[in-house]
Design a protein around this motif. Structure first.
Motif, PDB file in Angstrom:
ATOM      1  N   THR A 311       0.836  -1.212   0.000  1.00  0.00           N
ATOM      2  CA  THR A 311       0.000   0.000   0.000  1.00  0.00           C
ATOM      3  C   THR A 311       0.862   1.250   0.000  1.00  0.00           C
ATOM      4  O   THR A 311       0.348   2.354   0.187  1.00  0.00           O
ATOM      5  N   LYS A 312       2.156   1.106  -0.223  1.00  0.00           N
ATOM      6  CA  LYS A 312       3.071   2.247  -0.171  1.00  0.00           C
ATOM      7  C   LYS A 312       3.208   2.904  -1.536  1.00  0.00           C
ATOM      8  O   LYS A 312       2.846   2.339  -2.567  1.00  0.00           O
ATOM      9  N   GLU A 313       3.736   4.124  -1.526  1.00  0.00           N
ATOM     10  CA  GLU A 313       4.043   4.853  -2.748  1.00  0.00           C
ATOM     11  C   GLU A 313       5.552   4.984  -2.885  1.00  0.00           C
ATOM     12  O   GLU A 313       6.308   4.649  -1.966  1.00  0.00           O
ATOM     13  N   ILE A 314       5.994   5.504  -4.014  1.00  0.00           N
ATOM     14  CA  ILE A 314       7.426   5.559  -4.294  1.00  0.00           C
ATOM     15  C   ILE A 314       8.163   6.385  -3.250  1.00  0.00           C
ATOM     16  O   ILE A 314       9.275   6.059  -2.845  1.00  0.00           O
ATOM     17  N   TRP A 315       7.500   7.484  -2.763  1.00  0.00           N
ATOM     18  CA  TRP A 315       8.182   8.337  -1.793  1.00  0.00           C
ATOM     19  C   TRP A 315       8.252   7.689  -0.404  1.00  0.00           C
ATOM     20  O   TRP A 315       9.026   8.105   0.433  1.00  0.00           O
ATOM     21  N   ASP A 316       7.451   6.648  -0.182  1.00  0.00           N
ATOM     22  CA  ASP A 316       7.520   5.940   1.101  1.00  0.00           C
ATOM     23  C   ASP A 316       8.692   4.971   1.178  1.00  0.00           C
ATOM     24  O   ASP A 316       9.080   4.549   2.271  1.00  0.00           O
ATOM     25  N   VAL A 317       9.226   4.579   0.019  1.00  0.00           N
ATOM     26  CA  VAL A 317      10.315   3.594   0.005  1.00  0.00           C
ATOM     27  C   VAL A 317      11.633   4.204  -0.449  1.00  0.00           C
ATOM     28  O   VAL A 317      12.609   3.485  -0.639  1.00  0.00           O
ATOM     29  N   LEU A 318      11.665   5.540  -0.635  1.00  0.00           N
ATOM     30  CA  LEU A 318      12.912   6.199  -1.011  1.00  0.00           C
ATOM     31  C   LEU A 318      13.897   6.144   0.158  1.00  0.00           C
ATOM     32  O   LEU A 318      13.485   6.078   1.319  1.00  0.00           O
ATOM     33  N   PRO A 319      15.192   6.173  -0.131  1.00  0.00           N
ATOM     34  CA  PRO A 319      16.175   6.210   0.964  1.00  0.00           C
ATOM     35  C   PRO A 319      15.932   7.388   1.895  1.00  0.00           C
ATOM     36  O   PRO A 319      15.466   8.450   1.480  1.00  0.00           O
ATOM     37  N   ARG A 320      16.259   7.206   3.154  1.00  0.00           N
ATOM     38  CA  ARG A 320      15.961   8.229   4.158  1.00  0.00           C
ATOM     39  C   ARG A 320      16.735   9.523   3.930  1.00  0.00           C
ATOM     40  O   ARG A 320      16.348  10.578   4.427  1.00  0.00           O
ATOM     41  N   TRP A 321      17.842   9.452   3.168  1.00  0.00           N
ATOM     42  CA  TRP A 321      18.617  10.677   2.969  1.00  0.00           C
ATOM     43  C   TRP A 321      17.991  11.600   1.935  1.00  0.00           C
ATOM     44  O   TRP A 321      18.410  12.746   1.795  1.00  0.00           O
ATOM     45  N   ILE A 322      16.981  11.124   1.192  1.00  0.00           N
ATOM     46  CA  ILE A 322      16.288  12.001   0.240  1.00  0.00           C
ATOM     47  C   ILE A 322      15.286  12.824   1.024  1.00  0.00           C
ATOM     48  O   ILE A 322      14.422  12.277   1.722  1.00  0.00           O
ATOM     49  N   PRO A 323      15.344  14.172   0.940  1.00  0.00           N
ATOM     50  CA  PRO A 323      14.462  15.005   1.774  1.00  0.00           C
ATOM     51  C   PRO A 323      13.002  14.821   1.383  1.00  0.00           C
ATOM     52  O   PRO A 323      12.663  14.651   0.222  1.00  0.00           O
TER      53      PRO A 323
END
Length: 330
Positions: A311-323
């Protein structure tokens, strides 16, 4: 919107000398619209509709007939090319509204049902539409409709892809979206908390049907001919596979899965050709792609039952260093 329009104009210019790439990308765009719109019902609301090709057929045939009747008409105060695009947009909206009306008529009585019963009703609706089209002179019967003005373009297709994704994301982040998620998780609890479950399910069904009609209308304006064989139960199941593969409830997953599964047959055909396979084998790609889809689903259900994105989107699985600038995603 201001960013999307110049990007689409540039995209159209780049595709102007590549007719096959334009056609293939247009098919990808139509399938993205279908998958994202079905995800509103099957993913966000937790229902199970398998008649999406029927709403696509309604949009395709209604807009196609309208365009055929208007192809010799032009607005005198506009250039011919602009006038054609105006009538094209009108036919798209009419096709979408016709599909939305069918969605309302089907959804109002049937969405009180759940699970397998709803699936049977939507399946029946899709088959009714196909049989009606196949036996109606105005729709060309089994031979289909030909001569529809080819006024669609990759830029127009991806403009509606953008609108579909935008609407889906706005619904997800709204109070209506939270009600849909509540219905998905526990319909009895949602109703006990005061959520109008039937009303929300009908609204989701109507919105989904509208965009399916838009997808069908776009499809009708870039293929040489539309016939009932393009809107069978197999087409509905292809869209369901896209939604399940991407993850029920994930707009990003629906986009990725629709793109992958649409390009997969062309990739297989190119691979067979490079390996020196006989021409007949390359031509049988359309026959073997469904078993390939089945194998992919079996493998996915064993390895990742929730789909590629869950149920996630692309921004939910991006690396944590991406603001993350959106509130609630930091």
């Amino acid at each position: 919107m201001l960013l999307a329009l110049p990007v689409l104009v540039l995209f159209q210019w780049l595709m102007s000398d590549a007719p096959f790439a334009s056609y293939l990308l247009s098919v990808v765009g139509v399938n993205i619209i279908l998958a994202v719109s079905l995800n509103i019902v099957n993913g966000m609301t937790g229902q199970f509709s398998i008649g999406h090709a029927g709403f696509m057929a309604v949009g395709a045939y209604i807009s196609g007939v309208l365009s055929l009747n208007l192809k010799d008409v032009a607005l005198s105060f506009l250039p011919v090319a602009v006038s054609d695009q105006v009538f094209f947009v009108v036919s798209l909206l009419v096709g979408g509204l016709a599909a939305a009306l069918c969605g309302f008529l089907v959804g109002l009585p049937s969405l009180r049902l759940r699970g397998d019963y709803l699936a049977i009703v939507t399946l029946g609706f899709g088959e009714i539409i196909r049989v009606v089209v196949q036996n109606t002179d105005a729709f060309g019967r089994a031979l289909g409709l030909s001569g529809i003005p080819q006024t669609s373009s990759p830029a127009m297709v991806y403009f509606f892809v953008f609108l579909t994704v935008l609407v889906a994301r706005r619904i997800t982040g709204s109070s209506h979206g939270r009600s849909l998620w509540a219905i998905r998780e526990d319909e009895v609890a949602a109703e006990a908390m005061g959520v109008d479950t039937t009303g929300y399910k009908v609204r989701a069904f109507v919105i989904s049907s509208f965009f399916a009609g838009i997808a069908g209308a776009l499809f009708a304006h870039f293929v040489p001919i539309i016939n009932p064989g393009s809107f069978t139960f197999v087409k509905s199941m292809e869209i369901v596979v896209m939604v399940v593969l991407g993850g029920l409830g994930s707009t990003t997953g629906a986009i990725v899965a629709a793109t992958f599964l649409t390009l997969l047959p062309e990739g297989m055909r190119s691979l067979f050709t490079l390996l020196g396979a006989e021409g007949s084998l390359a031509q049988k790609v359309d026959q073997i792609r469904m078993p390939v889809y089945g194998l992919l689903l079996v493998a996915l259900m064993l390895a990742r039952p929730q789909g590629l994105f869950g149920t996630k989107e692309i921004w939910d699985v991006l690396p944590r260093w991406i603001p993350r600038k959106r509130r609630g995603l930091a």
